[in-house]
Design an enzyme around this catalytic site. Structure first.
Site, PDB file in Angstrom:
ATOM      1  N   ASP A 158       0.868  -1.201   0.002  1.00 50.76           N
ATOM      2  CA  ASP A 158      -0.294  -0.041   0.042  1.00 50.76           C
ATOM      3  C   ASP A 158       0.976   1.156  -0.107  1.00 50.76           C
ATOM      4  O   ASP A 158       2.014   0.823   0.445  1.00 50.76           O
ATOM      5  CB  ASP A 158      -0.656   0.035   1.490  1.00 50.76           C
ATOM      6  CG  ASP A 158      -2.016   0.661   0.756  1.00 50.76           C
ATOM      7  OD1 ASP A 158      -2.347   1.790   0.107  1.00 50.76           O
ATOM      8  OD2 ASP A 158      -2.848   1.340   2.038  1.00 50.76           O
ATOM      9  N   LEU A 202      11.941 -20.783  -4.158  1.00 53.77           N
ATOM     10  CA  LEU A 202      11.021 -19.755  -4.343  1.00 53.77           C
ATOM     11  C   LEU A 202       9.527 -19.779  -4.935  1.00 53.77           C
ATOM     12  O   LEU A 202       9.189 -20.289  -5.687  1.00 53.77           O
ATOM     13  CB  LEU A 202      11.669 -18.091  -3.732  1.00 53.77           C
ATOM     14  CG  LEU A 202       9.978 -17.274  -3.131  1.00 53.77           C
ATOM     15  CD1 LEU A 202      10.666 -16.766  -1.803  1.00 53.77           C
ATOM     16  CD2 LEU A 202      10.581 -15.871  -3.941  1.00 53.77           C
ATOM     17  N   ARG A 251      -5.048  -2.631   8.260  1.00 49.46           N
ATOM     18  CA  ARG A 251      -6.062  -3.424   8.722  1.00 49.46           C
ATOM     19  C   ARG A 251      -5.982  -4.545   6.922  1.00 49.46           C
ATOM     20  O   ARG A 251      -4.947  -4.080   6.685  1.00 49.46           O
ATOM     21  CB  ARG A 251      -7.348  -3.072   7.365  1.00 49.46           C
ATOM     22  CG  ARG A 251      -7.151  -1.751   6.520  1.00 49.46           C
ATOM     23  CD  ARG A 251      -8.532  -0.448   5.709  1.00 49.46           C
ATOM     24  NE  ARG A 251      -8.054  -0.413   4.937  1.00 49.46           N
ATOM     25  CZ  ARG A 251      -8.433   0.931   5.420  1.00 49.46           C
ATOM     26  NH1 ARG A 251      -8.113   1.674   6.700  1.00 49.46           N
ATOM     27  NH2 ARG A 251      -7.340   1.844   4.554  1.00 49.46           N
ATOM     28  N   HIS A 302       2.991   3.191  -9.207  1.00 48.74           N
ATOM     29  CA  HIS A 302       2.575   2.090  -9.277  1.00 48.74           C
ATOM     30  C   HIS A 302       3.286   1.126 -10.040  1.00 48.74           C
ATOM     31  O   HIS A 302       3.866   0.276  -9.894  1.00 48.74           O
ATOM     32  CB  HIS A 302       0.581   1.344  -9.862  1.00 48.74           C
ATOM     33  CG  HIS A 302      -0.302   1.637  -8.850  1.00 48.74           C
ATOM     34  ND1 HIS A 302      -0.277   1.610  -8.242  1.00 48.74           N
ATOM     35  CD2 HIS A 302      -1.261   2.504  -8.831  1.00 48.74           C
ATOM     36  CE1 HIS A 302      -1.118   2.164  -7.470  1.00 48.74           C
ATOM     37  NE2 HIS A 302      -1.996   2.906  -8.352  1.00 48.74           N
ATOM     38  N   SER A 310      -7.437  -5.982  -5.505  1.00 46.18           N
ATOM     39  CA  SER A 310      -8.283  -6.212  -5.146  1.00 46.18           C
ATOM     40  C   SER A 310      -9.650  -6.339  -5.892  1.00 46.18           C
ATOM     41  O   SER A 310      -9.779  -5.757  -6.746  1.00 46.18           O
ATOM     42  CB  SER A 310      -8.329  -5.891  -3.828  1.00 46.18           C
ATOM     43  OG  SER A 310      -9.437  -4.503  -4.107  1.00 46.18           O
TER      44      SER A 310
HETATM   45  C1  FPP Z   1      -1.989   0.018  -2.813  1.00 43.72           C
HETATM   46  O1  FPP Z   1      -1.071   1.182  -3.153  1.00 43.72           O
HETATM   47  C2  FPP Z   1      -1.502  -0.468  -4.465  1.00 43.72           C
HETATM   48  C3  FPP Z   1      -1.793  -1.593  -4.935  1.00 43.72           C
HETATM   49  C4  FPP Z   1      -3.409  -1.687  -5.353  1.00 43.72           C
HETATM   50  C5  FPP Z   1      -1.321  -2.039  -6.635  1.00 43.72           C
HETATM   51  C6  FPP Z   1      -0.058  -2.909  -6.433  1.00 43.72           C
HETATM   52  C7  FPP Z   1       0.033  -2.563  -7.536  1.00 43.72           C
HETATM   53  C8  FPP Z   1       1.988  -2.740  -7.701  1.00 43.72           C
HETATM   54  C9  FPP Z   1       2.203  -2.955  -6.788  1.00 43.72           C
HETATM   55  C10 FPP Z   1       2.499  -2.422  -8.665  1.00 43.72           C
HETATM   56  C11 FPP Z   1       2.087  -3.459 -10.129  1.00 43.72           C
HETATM   57  C12 FPP Z   1       2.556  -4.938  -8.802  1.00 43.72           C
HETATM   58  C13 FPP Z   1       2.590  -6.275  -9.591  1.00 43.72           C
HETATM   59  C14 FPP Z   1       2.454  -8.027  -9.011  1.00 43.72           C
HETATM   60  C15 FPP Z   1       3.647  -6.074 -11.001  1.00 43.72           C
HETATM   61  P1  FPP Z   1      -2.290   2.817  -3.604  1.00 43.72           P
HETATM   62  O2  FPP Z   1      -1.961   2.789  -4.449  1.00 43.72           O
HETATM   63  O3  FPP Z   1      -3.780   1.827  -2.738  1.00 43.72           O
HETATM   64  O4  FPP Z   1      -2.085   3.348  -2.374  1.00 43.72           O
HETATM   65  P2  FPP Z   1      -2.278   4.681  -1.548  1.00 43.72           P
HETATM   66  O5  FPP Z   1      -3.205   4.259  -0.444  1.00 43.72           O
HETATM   67  O6  FPP Z   1      -1.442   5.783  -1.195  1.00 43.72           O
HETATM   68  O7  FPP Z   1      -3.443   5.607  -2.571  1.00 43.72           O
END
Ligand code: FPP
Length: 243
Positions: free
Chosen positions: A22, A133, A196, A39, A67
């Protein structure tokens, strides 16, 4: 011993580490960049952390990439995320073959585009016999959705007479989840300051140790993982018993 391994010497290494990555969006916005930049950097951090986890002796590493609730984000953000997944998974086929990493993808593939499903299938097939892994990526994953799908499978088996209601055990349920065959996580790490689980592995996290950090996922690195492992080593895991 290499300097890199010194800080882990003598520590108990969690067999399975699960991560909620996150803070990407907030991290990017703080530097005047679009959320999607977070991202993109987050994706590079995933790539690095798979190698770090493997070198540290972790056997299972599971990340929450998208999700079942993330579809509520803007069309642009969803589209950038899926482009990153496609690009990353393609690269992962080559890298995992070289590094002996077995890759799995959990979550409901139903709504995913055919191209992406094809890459996922190729990734899983080509890395199935790797013995290092096990790296699992959750895409369109929701814990309640996963349990609902498992219950449907069990209901179908019961109605076909293949399974009696009294034969249903915790293992019956575990074996029908997307994570069938994987051990439960020992350590859950959530970056980005929230505390959470956000519908991530609710069945599997029953006895997992939780580690929350304010560090955002794009800033996460080996040192941060070591900090989490040190904290984990200070925990007394009794699994409901008495020591
Ligand atoms: C949550 O941060 C992160 C996500 C919903 C996406 C996770 C994806 C990646 C780390 C990149 C790609 C992954 C792979 C496996 C290639 P957020 O955007 O909700 O952050 P915020 O809480 O600051 O808004």
């Amino acid at each position: 011993m290499s300097k890199d391994a010194e800080d882990l010497a003598g520590l108990k290494i969690p067999g399975h580490v699960a991560v909620i990555m996150d803070g990407n969006g907030r991290w990017a916005e703080k530097q005047g960049q679009p959320r999607t930049f977070g991202h993109a950097v987050g994706s590079q951090v995933v790539e690095e952390m798979v190698e770090v986890a493997s070198d540290a002796g972790i056997k299972y590493f599971t990340v929450y990439a998208f999700s079942t609730e993330n579809w509520k984000r803007s069309e642009e953000e969803v589209s950038v995320l899926f482009s990153l997944f496609a690009e990353y998974l393609q690269k992962l086929i080559v890298k995992s073959t070289k590094n002996n990493v077995r890759c799995l993808v959990i979550g409901d593939r139903g709504p995913l585009k055919k191209d992406l499903i094809d890459v996922i299938e190729e990734l899983e097939e080509k890395t199935a016999d790797n013995t290092g892994l096990t790296f699992t990526i959750a895409i369109n994953y929701g814990g309640r959705d996963e349990i609902t799908r498992a219950v449907r499978k069990i209901a179908a088996e019961v109605s076909e007479g293949k399974l009696g209601p009294e034969e249903i055990t915790e293992d019956t349920i575990s074996d029908r989840l997307d994570t069938a065959g994987l051990p439960d996580p020992d350590l859950l790490i959530r970056t980005g300051g929230e505390e959470r689980i956000s519908n991530y592995l609710p069945w599997q996290l029953a006895y997992t140790e939780f580690y929350f950090t304010d560090i955002s996922w794009p800033e996460f690195n080996r040192d941060e993982l070591v900090k989490a492992i040190i904290k984990y080593n200070g925990r007394d895991r009794r699994f409901g018993g008495v020591k």
